[in-house]
Design an enzyme around this catalytic site. Sequence first.
Site, mmCIF file in Angstrom:
data_model
loop_
_atom_site.group_PDB
_atom_site.id
_atom_site.type_symbol
_atom_site.label_atom_id
_atom_site.label_comp_id
_atom_site.label_asym_id
_atom_site.label_seq_id
_atom_site.Cartn_x
_atom_site.Cartn_y
_atom_site.Cartn_z
ATOM 1 N N LYS A 116 0.815 -1.220 0.000
ATOM 2 C CA LYS A 116 0.000 0.000 0.000
ATOM 3 C C LYS A 116 0.852 1.275 0.000
ATOM 4 C CE LYS A 116 -4.118 -2.020 0.516
ATOM 5 N NZ LYS A 116 -5.137 -1.929 -0.553
ATOM 6 N N GLU A 127 -10.317 5.354 2.879
ATOM 7 C CA GLU A 127 -11.119 4.258 3.414
ATOM 8 C C GLU A 127 -10.158 3.144 3.787
ATOM 9 O OE1 GLU A 127 -10.470 4.620 0.276
ATOM 10 O OE2 GLU A 127 -9.668 2.618 -0.167
ATOM 11 N N SER A 169 2.090 -9.665 -0.791
ATOM 12 C CA SER A 169 1.704 -8.253 -0.731
ATOM 13 C C SER A 169 1.853 -7.628 0.642
ATOM 14 C CB SER A 169 0.267 -8.105 -1.217
ATOM 15 O OG SER A 169 -0.593 -8.949 -0.471
#
Lengths: 383, 267
Positions: free
Chosen positions: A81, A103, A368
């Site tokens: 991210k 969000e 990830s």
Amino acid sequence: MRLSGRFGRFGGCYVPEILVPALEQLESAFLDAQDDPAFAAELEDLLANYAGRPTPLTRCRNLPGTIYLKREDLLHGGAHKTNQVLGQALLARRMGKRRLIAETGAGQHGVATAIAGALLGFETVVYMGAEDVERQQLNVFRMELMGATVVRVEGGGRTLKDAINEALRDWSASFETTHYLLGTAAGPHPFPTMVREFQRVIGREARAQILAQLGRLPDAVVACVGGGSNAIGLFADFLDDDVRLVGVEAAGKGLDGGRHGATLMRGTPGILHGAETYVLQDADGQVADSWSVSAGLDYPAVGPEHAHLKDSGRAEYVGATDAEALAAFQALAQSEGILCAFESAHALAHALKLAEAEPDRAILVGLSGRGDKDVAQAQALLA
Amino acid sequence: MSRYAAMFERLRGRGEGAFGAFAMLGDPDLGASAALLDALVAGGADMIEVGIPFSDPVADGPVIQAAAQRALDAGVRVAHCFDLIAALRARHSAVPIGILTYANIVVARGGFMRDAAEAGADSLLIADVPALEAGPFTRDMDEAGIEPVLIAAPNTPDAALARIATLSKAYTYCVSRTGITGTHAGGTFDRSLIERLAAAGAPPPIFGFGISRPEHVRAALESGAAGVVCGSAIVDLASRGESVVNLVHLLKMATIRDKGRNDSGAQ
């Protein structure tokens, strides 16, 4: 808009009219920044010296087959991210915005946004479904420690979808001072294109690393898909290669029971959160509540480029159940000494199936995120 | 002549603005919803705007969100909504009926525009379809005989307003700066938006956000609007089990230019 924002029939910009100028401003800032060497230099400096890029490519020593892991779990913040959050935060500053809203589901994107807010001096507000707030107390506290305000969203199913709705409502009234830092390669144009470009670094590095380590391209590239940002970032530089691209969705309790997040496998085309894409929905178009053991894959839509890659046949999309993901999570911990996120464990679960079927094939897996956030849940599930 | 055109002509002759009243179809259930629609007409609404509930209404504030959720919780389906519209049309032949909903509800149903026309609706506004995506939708509406209504906002650039003016038929739905439905924005109406719409040749401008009191109605009309739509205040009152007839009547009276002044003292 200067770009079409379409991926085949999918994508587009389905938002209330009042938000269109904000998205046009964002597209313009993004395209201008792409041509600005100073922007690229600052982002590269942050990625290398703050976030820890390049991340390693690790060949598994003990798992069966030939599996390489792209280690986004080692990135600052604990997941991929951070790559695109830093990119968007620099764009927000370029546009003169003072406030970031985001969000979050599991909290990883919220944490990454809180990191960028603290580092670059933004007021930061994170919308999070009340259900997720309760499930992910640790990440809520991490965000608050870094100065972000976490807003509990009580509407709808009280999860990620409802947090996005609330962030869009905030932005409709606040866009002059506020950037909506959307967390995945979904939503209205230009988000899917912009987020892919900021995440492309994952695949660019991985492609060079596997060429250096293995001496050739992998046979398959495998990544988990919720909204789809880590998968599209990993796939992007392999699209023109003769390499299988496999996205792994959350099959939850099983694809036939309705308790899953397998939007591409079981959804139908529709329009949600600004884009035409596959959506889990009923015959009337009411959006269904998705389900997954991993909050990051618990989303009833998907990035529109994945919808196009599915329909064009360039990528294939499969499912891994909660149980399969949990088994892969344990296998990675026991065999390689790595605790991965439940999301990433879905990709690994499918890679292990491929490795079993064809042990000679080299498989690149997008790892990830790291699993610290999931340890308490794993403890409960494995008890 | 369309029902909207006939209504605007009639009101112009009387020196009145148009008063539109909104209700969410199926809120809180089908029977109560039909009765509420009749109350809107009884109170004197010139046009009825009906919402078809959607699970993810991003353009709506808490009051309308809750109304949609109540309807969905009661098991209301899109087919029921068309039944309610058809029944309303059967009881009231002249009042313009406009549908407000979201894109996914429209695209999920093959022939949505045709079904809307057959039920007797006159217009359709899709809250998350801006002018730049509206072309395919308005083509279908034009073919089915449903008049498109597009939204114009104070920050909408002139080029987009020109497209809105071309595509909108029944009226132009004007919003305030605050972005989502609700009563919080009362009283601030952008006169320059009305002037820019007029210059673009748009159909009559109606203010749709922030109308809950007679002074809001008068301020909206003084800014040059042809009318107003009141949603959240009506839905909120109805949700508390109270009659909306008096509120609708009070707000309608405020659209009558001379008489409106007398009413403000009566509040």
